[in-house]
Scaffold this active site. Structure first.
Site, PDB file in Angstrom:
ATOM      1  N   PHE A  62       0.858  -1.190   0.000  1.00  0.00           N
ATOM      2  CA  PHE A  62       0.000   0.000   0.000  1.00  0.00           C
ATOM      3  C   PHE A  62       0.887   1.230   0.000  1.00  0.00           C
ATOM      4  CE2 PHE A  62      -2.362   3.544   1.707  1.00  0.00           C
ATOM      5  CZ  PHE A  62      -3.504   3.504   0.931  1.00  0.00           C
ATOM      6  N   ASP A 103       9.325   2.525   1.741  1.00  0.00           N
ATOM      7  CA  ASP A 103       8.157   3.296   2.164  1.00  0.00           C
ATOM      8  C   ASP A 103       7.974   3.083   3.665  1.00  0.00           C
ATOM      9  OD1 ASP A 103       5.736   4.454   2.714  1.00  0.00           O
ATOM     10  OD2 ASP A 103       4.688   3.615   0.973  1.00  0.00           O
ATOM     11  N   LYS A 158       2.398   9.980   8.087  1.00  0.00           N
ATOM     12  CA  LYS A 158       1.661   9.519   9.261  1.00  0.00           C
ATOM     13  C   LYS A 158       2.175  10.109  10.584  1.00  0.00           C
ATOM     14  CE  LYS A 158      -1.051   5.812   7.445  1.00  0.00           C
ATOM     15  NZ  LYS A 158      -0.629   5.066   6.269  1.00  0.00           N
TER      16      LYS A 158
HETATM   17  C1  LIG Z   1      -0.868   5.326   4.803  1.00  0.00           C
HETATM   18  C2  LIG Z   1       0.232   4.951   3.875  1.00  0.00           C
HETATM   19  C3  LIG Z   1       0.492   5.696   2.701  1.00  0.00           C
HETATM   20  C4  LIG Z   1      -0.390   6.838   2.260  1.00  0.00           C
HETATM   21  O1  LIG Z   1      -0.387   7.891   3.157  1.00  0.00           O
HETATM   22  P1  LIG Z   1      -1.481   9.079   3.002  1.00  0.00           P
HETATM   23  O2  LIG Z   1      -1.023  10.094   3.993  1.00  0.00           O
HETATM   24  O3  LIG Z   1      -2.815   8.487   3.313  1.00  0.00           O
HETATM   25  O4  LIG Z   1      -1.415   9.557   1.594  1.00  0.00           O
HETATM   26  C5  LIG Z   1       1.580   5.342   1.936  1.00  0.00           C
HETATM   27  N1  LIG Z   1       2.372   4.307   2.290  1.00  0.00           N
HETATM   28  C6  LIG Z   1       2.149   3.566   3.388  1.00  0.00           C
HETATM   29  C7  LIG Z   1       3.076   2.445   3.728  1.00  0.00           C
HETATM   30  C8  LIG Z   1       1.060   3.856   4.214  1.00  0.00           C
HETATM   31  O5  LIG Z   1       0.815   3.105   5.297  1.00  0.00           O
END
Ligand SMILES: *Cc1c(COP(=O)(O)O)cnc(C)c1O
Length: 419
Positions: free
Chosen positions: A160, A245, A274
């Site tokens: 994700f 990520d 986050k």
């Molecule tokens: C939540 C998340 C995103 C996206 O973040 P947003 O602030 O909602 O755009 C991208 N990568 C990972 C691993 C995430 O958990």
């Protein structure tokens, strides 16, 4: 029940003076939900509760009910709700300078970049406002840095990476693509934790490999010990940019500042968002030189990126982590919580596996997890279910053993009901 009167009755006096000074209209649950039904696009599945206040690992709803929050802000409130260090810096910064455009220098952004760099691999930062934007920036930078003709991005099944076009395309889960095609070109998917699949997928047109050190939305899937190291070697040998990520795993969550530090191999680009801002919207990438240098003046930008207010909040998060030893507490409480979840697993046969690192833990069930999440919420505990069958618990790094005991008690009774 309109107006602030009813609300004030159950609020502690400190809350009354802090918040209710005529700036806020205090509505009851039903009134707020009606506003949403009428005026807010229904793109989220919402729990039928209006949250009005948070402090540490606790949140309160509009009816005055208190909940233990073991999934604070979808992994945003990593240092707990309204951490005093974040609040203090935000309040001071809000009264001084909230925003200035990025054609000026600003102290907070520089200090924050230094914090990130010194706690990770010594790279340089670009700031944006969300995880998806950080991923977007990382992918753009990888394509720009690598020689012309290299444009392909390899990502992992069940990953994700966010909801913008490049981010959903990197997200190798069909449900996030449905209805939005055609997607940008050049994305290839391989299974997670499968090095030879990446080896085979890389060709002379590959620009980058992007991977989460622990897949969050994909069901708390942990990278094998030698996986990140293997990816590092492959990318070095084949001239490919390696992106980690860390939007969900970063900022101490797994018991290291960044999850890659467990394995010791640094990426070329790391994404953050986050919990970086302690509740304020902020995203970032950190990139090694010479990759970072490819982002030349004018090549990429974000109006709000790294503005003084967001940077002040993120500096408050670093202050909280450092001054309160929150990485250490995450390791300690992570081990404590994990042991408690494993004890639950011994008692409840619907729990197939407990996995994760630090305070990023999941329990794979043999049944759908949503009913258990609802029943926990009814009993005063907020947790999450991801990938249909994985209960996800990610309490604040400030969590205490007492709070964990209380949460485990509630989860135990909900699991017993389902069985
Ligand atoms: C939540 C998340 C995103 C996206 O973040 P947003 O602030 O909602 O755009 C991208 N990568 C990972 C691993 C995430 O958990």
């Amino acid at each position: 029940m309109n107006g602030g009167g009813a609300l004030l009755e159950y609020l502690p006096p400190v809350f009354g003076t802090r918040l209710l000074r005529g700036d806020y209209v205090c509505m009851n649950t039903q009134e707020t939900i009606e506003l949403f039904d009428k005026y807010v696009i229904a793109n989220y599945t919402r729990l039928g509760i209006v949250i009005v206040r948070g402090e540490g690992s606790r949140i309160w709803d509009a009816d005055g009910r208190e909940y233990l929050d073991f999934f604070p802000g979808w992994a945003v409130s990593g240092v707990g709700h309204c951490h005093p260090a974040v609040v203090r810096r935000l309040q001071a910064q809000a009264a001084t300078l909230m925003h200035v455009a990025n054609n000026f220098y600003m102290e907070g952004q520089g200090l924050l970049a230094r914090q990130i760099s010194e706690h990770s691999f010594g790279g340089k930062c670009f700031f944006c406002n969300s995880g998806a934007e950080a991923v977007e920036a990382a992918l753009k930078l990888a394509r720009k840095y690598t020689p012309a003709g290299r444009y392909k991005i390899i990502s992992m099944e069940n990953s994700f990476h966010g909801r913008t076009y490049a981010a959903i395309t990197a997200t190798a889960q069909p449900k996030y693509h449905a209805g939005f095609e055609p997607l940008p070109e050049g994305f290839t998917y391989v299974p997670y934790n499968d090095l030879s699949a990446v080896d085979e997928a890389i060709d002379g047109q590959t620009a980058a490999v992007i991977v989460e050190p622990i897949q969050g939305e994909g069901g708390i899937n942990v990278a094998d010990d030698d996986y990140l190291e293997g990816l590092r070697t492959l990318c070095n040998e084949r001239g490919v940019v390696l992106i980690f990520d860390e939007v969900q795993t970063g900022m101490g969550r797994t018991g290291e500042y960044f999850a890659w530090q467990h394995s010791g191999v640094a990426p070329d680009i790391m994404t953050l968002a986050k919990s970086l801002g302690g509740g304020m919207p902020i995203g970032a990438i950190e990139a090694k030189e010479p990759v970072a240098a490819a982002m030349t003046p004018g090549s990429h930008a974000s109006t709000f990126g790294g503005n003084p207010l967001a940077a002040a909040a993120a500096l408050g998060v670093f202050e909280a982590i450092e001054q309160e030893g929150l990485i250490e507490n995450t390791r300690k409480m992570g081990a404590y919580l994990r042991a408690a979840l494993e004890t639950l697993a011994e008692k409840h046969s619907i729990i197939r596996q407990v996995r994760g690192k630090g305070l990023m833990l999941g329990m794979e069930l043999s049944v759908p997890g949503a009913p258990i999440v609802s029943s926990c919420l009814e009993k005063g505990l907020n947790i999450n279910c991801t990938h249909d069958t994985v209960l996800r618990v990610m309490p604040a790094m400030t969590v205490t053993a007492d709070e964990i005991d209380c949460a485990i008690g509630i989860m135990g009774s909900c699991l017993a009901e389902v069985a």
